[in-house]
Design a protein around this motif. Sequence first.
Motif, PDB file in Angstrom:
ATOM      1  N   TRP A 153       0.836  -1.200   0.000  1.00  0.00           N
ATOM      2  CA  TRP A 153       0.000   0.000   0.000  1.00  0.00           C
ATOM      3  C   TRP A 153       0.877   1.259   0.000  1.00  0.00           C
ATOM      4  O   TRP A 153       0.596   2.241   0.692  1.00  0.00           O
ATOM      5  CB  TRP A 153      -0.969  -0.003   1.185  1.00  0.00           C
ATOM      6  N   GLN A 154       1.934   1.212  -0.826  1.00  0.00           N
ATOM      7  CA  GLN A 154       2.835   2.352  -0.968  1.00  0.00           C
ATOM      8  C   GLN A 154       2.545   3.052  -2.292  1.00  0.00           C
ATOM      9  O   GLN A 154       2.676   2.441  -3.360  1.00  0.00           O
ATOM     10  CB  GLN A 154       4.294   1.889  -0.938  1.00  0.00           C
ATOM     11  N   ILE A 155       2.151   4.313  -2.212  1.00  0.00           N
ATOM     12  CA  ILE A 155       1.820   5.061  -3.420  1.00  0.00           C
ATOM     13  C   ILE A 155       2.181   6.530  -3.195  1.00  0.00           C
ATOM     14  O   ILE A 155       2.173   7.008  -2.056  1.00  0.00           O
ATOM     15  CB  ILE A 155       0.313   4.906  -3.769  1.00  0.00           C
ATOM     16  N   ASN A 156       2.537   7.226  -4.270  1.00  0.00           N
ATOM     17  CA  ASN A 156       2.786   8.669  -4.174  1.00  0.00           C
ATOM     18  C   ASN A 156       2.202   9.357  -5.404  1.00  0.00           C
ATOM     19  O   ASN A 156       1.669   8.697  -6.305  1.00  0.00           O
ATOM     20  CB  ASN A 156       4.277   8.977  -3.978  1.00  0.00           C
ATOM     21  N   ILE A 157       2.324  10.658  -5.462  1.00  0.00           N
ATOM     22  CA  ILE A 157       1.672  11.409  -6.527  1.00  0.00           C
ATOM     23  C   ILE A 157       2.261  11.071  -7.896  1.00  0.00           C
ATOM     24  O   ILE A 157       1.529  10.993  -8.895  1.00  0.00           O
ATOM     25  CB  ILE A 157       1.723  12.930  -6.259  1.00  0.00           C
ATOM     26  N   ASP A 158       3.578  10.836  -7.969  1.00  0.00           N
ATOM     27  CA  ASP A 158       4.188  10.489  -9.255  1.00  0.00           C
ATOM     28  C   ASP A 158       3.637   9.161  -9.778  1.00  0.00           C
ATOM     29  O   ASP A 158       3.284   9.036 -10.958  1.00  0.00           O
ATOM     30  CB  ASP A 158       5.707  10.403  -9.120  1.00  0.00           C
ATOM     31  N   ALA A 159       3.569   8.155  -8.901  1.00  0.00           N
ATOM     32  CA  ALA A 159       3.055   6.854  -9.316  1.00  0.00           C
ATOM     33  C   ALA A 159       1.587   6.946  -9.711  1.00  0.00           C
ATOM     34  O   ALA A 159       1.146   6.318 -10.689  1.00  0.00           O
ATOM     35  CB  ALA A 159       3.241   5.835  -8.192  1.00  0.00           C
ATOM     36  N   MET A 160       0.819   7.725  -8.984  1.00  0.00           N
ATOM     37  CA  MET A 160      -0.597   7.876  -9.314  1.00  0.00           C
ATOM     38  C   MET A 160      -0.793   8.561 -10.657  1.00  0.00           C
ATOM     39  O   MET A 160      -1.702   8.210 -11.419  1.00  0.00           O
ATOM     40  CB  MET A 160      -1.312   8.649  -8.204  1.00  0.00           C
ATOM     41  N   MET A 161       0.072   9.509 -10.985  1.00  0.00           N
ATOM     42  CA  MET A 161      -0.031  10.176 -12.284  1.00  0.00           C
ATOM     43  C   MET A 161       0.282   9.202 -13.419  1.00  0.00           C
ATOM     44  O   MET A 161      -0.388   9.197 -14.451  1.00  0.00           O
ATOM     45  CB  MET A 161       0.902  11.379 -12.319  1.00  0.00           C
ATOM     46  N   VAL A 162       1.299   8.361 -13.229  1.00  0.00           N
ATOM     47  CA  VAL A 162       1.628   7.364 -14.251  1.00  0.00           C
ATOM     48  C   VAL A 162       0.481   6.374 -14.405  1.00  0.00           C
ATOM     49  O   VAL A 162       0.053   6.061 -15.527  1.00  0.00           O
ATOM     50  CB  VAL A 162       2.933   6.631 -13.897  1.00  0.00           C
ATOM     51  N   LEU A 163      -0.035   5.868 -13.295  1.00  0.00           N
ATOM     52  CA  LEU A 163      -1.147   4.909 -13.346  1.00  0.00           C
ATOM     53  C   LEU A 163      -2.378   5.521 -13.987  1.00  0.00           C
ATOM     54  O   LEU A 163      -3.087   4.867 -14.749  1.00  0.00           O
ATOM     55  CB  LEU A 163      -1.470   4.413 -11.935  1.00  0.00           C
ATOM     56  N   ASP A 164      -2.634   6.795 -13.698  1.00  0.00           N
ATOM     57  CA  ASP A 164      -3.804   7.469 -14.261  1.00  0.00           C
ATOM     58  C   ASP A 164      -3.727   7.552 -15.785  1.00  0.00           C
ATOM     59  O   ASP A 164      -4.751   7.570 -16.464  1.00  0.00           O
ATOM     60  CB  ASP A 164      -3.914   8.875 -13.664  1.00  0.00           C
ATOM     61  N   SER A 165      -2.499   7.588 -16.309  1.00  0.00           N
ATOM     62  CA  SER A 165      -2.319   7.703 -17.762  1.00  0.00           C
ATOM     63  C   SER A 165      -2.529   6.385 -18.484  1.00  0.00           C
ATOM     64  O   SER A 165      -2.589   6.361 -19.720  1.00  0.00           O
ATOM     65  CB  SER A 165      -0.906   8.225 -18.060  1.00  0.00           C
ATOM     66  N   LEU A 166      -2.651   5.282 -17.739  1.00  0.00           N
ATOM     67  CA  LEU A 166      -2.750   3.962 -18.361  1.00  0.00           C
ATOM     68  C   LEU A 166      -4.181   3.556 -18.708  1.00  0.00           C
ATOM     69  O   LEU A 166      -4.400   2.510 -19.318  1.00  0.00           O
ATOM     70  CB  LEU A 166      -2.129   2.904 -17.431  1.00  0.00           C
ATOM     71  N   GLY A 167      -5.159   4.342 -18.296  1.00  0.00           N
ATOM     72  CA  GLY A 167      -6.543   4.018 -18.610  1.00  0.00           C
ATOM     73  C   GLY A 167      -7.042   2.762 -17.922  1.00  0.00           C
ATOM     74  O   GLY A 167      -7.785   1.963 -18.517  1.00  0.00           O
ATOM     75  N   LEU A 168      -6.663   2.578 -16.679  1.00  0.00           N
ATOM     76  CA  LEU A 168      -7.057   1.384 -15.937  1.00  0.00           C
ATOM     77  C   LEU A 168      -8.517   1.464 -15.501  1.00  0.00           C
ATOM     78  O   LEU A 168      -9.092   2.542 -15.373  1.00  0.00           O
ATOM     79  CB  LEU A 168      -6.167   1.224 -14.700  1.00  0.00           C
ATOM     80  N   ASP A 169      -9.102   0.294 -15.252  1.00  0.00           N
ATOM     81  CA  ASP A 169     -10.470   0.259 -14.731  1.00  0.00           C
ATOM     82  C   ASP A 169     -10.505   0.673 -13.264  1.00  0.00           C
ATOM     83  O   ASP A 169     -11.459   1.298 -12.805  1.00  0.00           O
ATOM     84  CB  ASP A 169     -11.061  -1.143 -14.870  1.00  0.00           C
ATOM     85  N   TYR A 170      -9.467   0.293 -12.523  1.00  0.00           N
ATOM     86  CA  TYR A 170      -9.399   0.640 -11.106  1.00  0.00           C
ATOM     87  C   TYR A 170      -7.992   0.381 -10.569  1.00  0.00           C
ATOM     88  O   TYR A 170      -7.186  -0.315 -11.194  1.00  0.00           O
ATOM     89  CB  TYR A 170     -10.414  -0.151 -10.281  1.00  0.00           C
ATOM     90  N   THR A 171      -7.715   0.958  -9.414  1.00  0.00           N
ATOM     91  CA  THR A 171      -6.516   0.629  -8.641  1.00  0.00           C
ATOM     92  C   THR A 171      -6.959   0.218  -7.237  1.00  0.00           C
ATOM     93  O   THR A 171      -8.095   0.492  -6.827  1.00  0.00           O
ATOM     94  CB  THR A 171      -5.542   1.825  -8.537  1.00  0.00           C
ATOM     95  N   SER A 172      -6.038  -0.419  -6.512  1.00  0.00           N
ATOM     96  CA  SER A 172      -6.288  -0.753  -5.106  1.00  0.00           C
ATOM     97  C   SER A 172      -4.984  -0.508  -4.350  1.00  0.00           C
ATOM     98  O   SER A 172      -4.234  -1.435  -4.055  1.00  0.00           O
ATOM     99  CB  SER A 172      -6.749  -2.207  -4.961  1.00  0.00           C
ATOM    100  N   ASN A 173      -4.735   0.761  -4.050  1.00  0.00           N
ATOM    101  CA  ASN A 173      -3.441   1.196  -3.524  1.00  0.00           C
ATOM    102  C   ASN A 173      -3.468   1.622  -2.066  1.00  0.00           C
ATOM    103  O   ASN A 173      -2.412   1.904  -1.498  1.00  0.00           O
ATOM    104  CB  ASN A 173      -2.932   2.398  -4.341  1.00  0.00           C
ATOM    105  N   THR A 174      -4.646   1.681  -1.479  1.00  0.00           N
ATOM    106  CA  THR A 174      -4.764   2.288  -0.156  1.00  0.00           C
ATOM    107  C   THR A 174      -5.568   1.416   0.801  1.00  0.00           C
ATOM    108  O   THR A 174      -6.198   0.440   0.406  1.00  0.00           O
ATOM    109  CB  THR A 174      -5.454   3.668  -0.250  1.00  0.00           C
ATOM    110  N   ARG A 175      -5.538   1.817   2.074  1.00  0.00           N
ATOM    111  CA  ARG A 175      -6.432   1.252   3.092  1.00  0.00           C
ATOM    112  C   ARG A 175      -7.515   2.291   3.359  1.00  0.00           C
ATOM    113  O   ARG A 175      -7.244   3.492   3.383  1.00  0.00           O
ATOM    114  CB  ARG A 175      -5.659   0.961   4.384  1.00  0.00           C
ATOM    115  N   GLY A 176      -8.740   1.828   3.540  1.00  0.00           N
ATOM    116  CA  GLY A 176      -9.814   2.785   3.736  1.00  0.00           C
ATOM    117  C   GLY A 176     -11.134   2.137   4.070  1.00  0.00           C
ATOM    118  O   GLY A 176     -11.178   1.019   4.603  1.00  0.00           O
ATOM    119  N   LEU A 177     -12.210   2.821   3.705  1.00  0.00           N
ATOM    120  CA  LEU A 177     -13.553   2.393   4.098  1.00  0.00           C
ATOM    121  C   LEU A 177     -14.475   2.081   2.934  1.00  0.00           C
ATOM    122  O   LEU A 177     -15.372   1.245   3.063  1.00  0.00           O
ATOM    123  CB  LEU A 177     -14.211   3.480   4.969  1.00  0.00           C
ATOM    124  N   PHE A 178     -14.270   2.752   1.783  1.00  0.00           N
ATOM    125  CA  PHE A 178     -15.187   2.573   0.654  1.00  0.00           C
ATOM    126  C   PHE A 178     -14.514   3.087  -0.613  1.00  0.00           C
ATOM    127  O   PHE A 178     -13.553   3.859  -0.553  1.00  0.00           O
ATOM    128  CB  PHE A 178     -16.508   3.322   0.896  1.00  0.00           C
TER     129      PHE A 178
END
Length: 296
Positions: A153-178
Motif C-alpha cells: 500500500w505504498q503510493i505517491n503522486i508520481d506513481a498515481m499520475m503514471v497509473l492514471d495515464s494507463l486508462g485502468l479500470d481501477y486501482t487498489s493502492n490504499t487502506r480505507g472504508l469505501f
Amino acid sequence: MKVLALKVDVDTLRGHREGVLNLLNLFDRLSVKASFFFSMGPDNSGKAIVRIFRKGFISKMLRTKAPSTYGLKTLFYGTLIKAPMIAQSFPGLLKETVVRGHDFGIHAWDHVKWQDGLNKMPVTTIEAELKRAFDLFYQYTGRRPKAFAAPGWQINIDAMMVLDSLGLDYTSNTRGLFPYIPRFGRKLFSTVEIPTTMPTMDEIMGTNGLRGSAMAQHLLGCLKEGLNVFTLHAEMEGLSQIHVFEEFLRGALDQGVRCVPLSFVSKMTRDELPRCQVADGTVEGRAGTLAVQKTD
C-alpha cells in the motif's frame, strides 16, 4: 447485503509457483471469483531485511512465523541467493488465472524495490517498472491488465499520475472504508480507487492469541453490511494458512455473503463516488506507514 471482494497479492516466486494454483483450485471448488495481482519481475525478498529498523517489523516476523510462511530460501533471494524471476519462471499460471475467469492485474515489477524505495524513484523509473510488468503480462497471455495494486500500500503522486495515464479500470493502492476517486494534495485523479477495508491475516495473526480457526472466526466478525475488501496473500492464505482461509470463505458463503472480484465494484460510475484525499497513515499490526483514505 454483505459483499466480500477478494484481492490476491502475489509477492514472491513461491507464492506464484504454489500459492496461486492452490487458491485457483479452492475458488473453483467454491464457485468464487477473485482479483489476482502479480509481481512480474525478480523476487528480491531477502532485501526486505532493511525493514528490520521499522517499528513493529521484527514482532510481525515472529508473529507470522515468516521462515515457514515464505520459505527459508525466499528470505535469502536477492542477497545470498540470486533473485529468481517470478512470472518468467511459471508463466502458465498467468494464463491459468485468465482462463479460469478471474480478474487479473499488476502488483509490481520488483515488489521489494517498489515497497521500500518508491519515494526515491524518479518518475521515469516508475514508468519503466510499470511498462515492463504490463508488457510481460501481455506477452504471456495476450491480455493487457486493467488494474493495479501497490505493494505494501505504498503510493505517491508520481506513481498515481503514471497509473492514471494507463486508462485502468481501477486501482487498489490504499487502506480505507469505501471506493472513491482519489486526490493527492490539490490533484484529482480519474481512476477509481478500491481500498482494502478489512485487516489482513498477517496483521492479526498471533495478536490476542489469534491463530488457526480463531483467525477465521475473527475475520468473519469483521464483515459489515455493504462492501468489504479483503487482501490475501498467495504466500500465506495460499500456502500455510489455506485451511484457515477456506474456513473463513466457507463461513462467509454460509452466511449469505456475496463474494466478488474487485471489477464488480469498479463498475460503479465515477459520478457515484466521493472524492477523498490520499495520505500517509498507519494500520495496527503493520510496520511503518502506508497510504490511507482520508474521509474527513
